[in-house]
Structure formats: structure tokens, C-alpha cells
Design an enzyme around this catalytic site. Sequence first.
Site, PDB file in Angstrom:
ATOM      1  N   ALA A   1      -9.406 -20.269  64.712  1.00 19.52           N
ATOM      2  CA  ALA A   1      -8.729 -20.381  66.004  1.00 19.52           C
ATOM      3  C   ALA A   1      -9.162 -21.648  66.734  1.00 19.52           C
ATOM      4  O   ALA A   1      -8.330 -22.405  67.247  1.00 19.52           O
ATOM      5  CB  ALA A   1      -9.018 -19.152  66.858  1.00 19.52           C
ATOM      6  N   TYR A   2     -10.462 -21.887  66.781  1.00 16.12           N
ATOM      7  CA  TYR A   2     -10.972 -23.063  67.483  1.00 16.12           C
ATOM      8  C   TYR A   2     -10.474 -24.340  66.811  1.00 16.12           C
ATOM      9  O   TYR A   2      -9.987 -25.266  67.476  1.00 16.12           O
ATOM     10  CB  TYR A   2     -12.497 -23.029  67.497  1.00 16.12           C
ATOM     11  CG  TYR A   2     -13.124 -24.099  68.364  1.00 16.12           C
ATOM     12  CD1 TYR A   2     -13.200 -23.947  69.740  1.00 16.12           C
ATOM     13  CD2 TYR A   2     -13.641 -25.261  67.802  1.00 16.12           C
ATOM     14  CE1 TYR A   2     -13.768 -24.918  70.543  1.00 16.12           C
ATOM     15  CE2 TYR A   2     -14.212 -26.240  68.593  1.00 16.12           C
ATOM     16  CZ  TYR A   2     -14.278 -26.065  69.960  1.00 16.12           C
ATOM     17  OH  TYR A   2     -14.839 -27.045  70.746  1.00 16.12           O
ATOM     18  N   SER A   3     -10.562 -24.407  65.487  1.00 17.42           N
ATOM     19  CA  SER A   3     -10.109 -25.594  64.762  1.00 17.42           C
ATOM     20  C   SER A   3      -8.623 -25.831  64.978  1.00 17.42           C
ATOM     21  O   SER A   3      -8.182 -26.960  65.231  1.00 17.42           O
ATOM     22  CB  SER A   3     -10.403 -25.445  63.268  1.00 17.42           C
ATOM     23  OG  SER A   3     -11.792 -25.343  63.012  1.00 17.42           O
TER      24      SER A   3
END
Length: 260
Positions: A166-168
Site C-alpha cells: 500500500a505504501y509503495s
Amino acid sequence: MGATYDLSGRFAIVTGGAGGLGRGIARALLDAGARVELWDADAAALAEASALLGEGVGIRTVDVTDAVAVDHAADAAFSAGGGVDILVNNAGVLGEVKPVWETSPENFQRVLQVNLFGAYLVTRAIVGRMRQQAPRPSRVTPHPLRGHVVNIASIQGKEGMAKASAYSASKAGLMALTKSVAKETAQDGIVVTAITPAAAETAMAREISAERRADILGRIPMGRFVEIEEVARIVLWLSSDECSFSTGGIFDLSGGRATY
């Protein structure tokens, strides 16, 4: 940190301004002579940041994922500041550190909402108004400028990282948003850029386990995390008239981790 660039008379908004990175960026802008307004959803943390930073700082409690709240905040900021010269999209959350099949859809969506959709909402509101303000003569270039937007992405958005889908993905999207908006505003005197730091010593970094920290550190050839002041210094340049032709640029602070 001494001021290298003259931002006197400029008004800046820093989202996620109550966190360590937001405060560090705000301090650099203040030292360069700018007035700064911090946006954050955490009212108590905003008050603490304001007390630490002192004169020249305003605060506004804003949930960057709420389109109506962002529009209202933008109206108020432009009214209070007489225009906005600098926007730093810094608000972000880490999310779960798990392989994708173990992640919660609600958490994945939350990370995208804050890190990407929130940046979109704030950019939409601020840049839409920034385009309408009068251009100002630049101190270093014959081309008038209306403003600068700096997006805080991440090296993980370039390479992806296991257990951080999700962060990437959110940070990759933020880089694409940067390039799209840069093209849309290229003739408006608005410079839009992003930076891709490696991990910094912030509260977000302290959320991870010792094993995860060692994994990230092992990927950085310099063998250390980036200092908040190092991030703030490049934001300072990207917010200044000296940065006048780099629109759409993505700037690494990876300690050698970046491979493209």
C-alpha cells in the site's frame, strides 16, 4: 540550520505538519524567511508543533482526505496569507507491514486515501487557486512564478518493497501525480516536483520492528537513515526561485539506494 535561500514574503502550507518531518521542513522554511501554515488532523500535535516552532507559524486542523474540509481550508489559507506561494504535500501514513494476502483492505484503502488521494485533494484545491493569483517577479530568473509544489514521496515508490504494498503503491502514484500536474501547470509559472527519501528518523520509522529496520538499513549503501534536516534542505531549494526549470522532477535522497 542557517537559511541559504531568501523566501521572505512567501507563504507556505505544509501538510502533515505536526509530525517530525513536517516540523523540520517548516523550520527550514521559517529560517529562510517564509510564513508557514501547518495542516494536520491531530489538533493537539499541531498545538505542540506551533509552540516549538514559534513566531511565523499558523496551524489549521484539516483532514486531507475530506474534500469539503480541504476546500474550506484552502479558501481560509488564501484569505489569511494573501495567496499561497509554496505547498508541501507531506501528510502520510505507513500502513500494515505484511505480505499483500495478509493485509486488510480497509488499511490498504486508508493508506491510499491519506498518501495519494489526500495529496490530490490538497493539490487540486491549492493549485486551482494558485493559478488565479498574480505571478510575481522572480529574484533569479526573468520568468515570473506563481508558486512551487513539493510532494514528499519515497524511494519505495520507485522500487516497491515487500510487505509495504500500500505504501509503495501510494508513493508511486504520488510521483505520477507530480508529473501530470507539472505538465498541466508548466506555463502557469508553477513548479511541481517530488522527492524520494529513504527512511528518516521519524515517528513513522519507529513504528517498524527492529528486524524491518535492519532490512531497510541494509538496503542503503551509506548505512544510515536520512536526517530530517537533509530532507528539509532539498525541500527548501525546490521551494525557491532557484528551482525554476525542474518542474516534473523527482529528486532522490536515498543514500545510494536508488538505482534509477
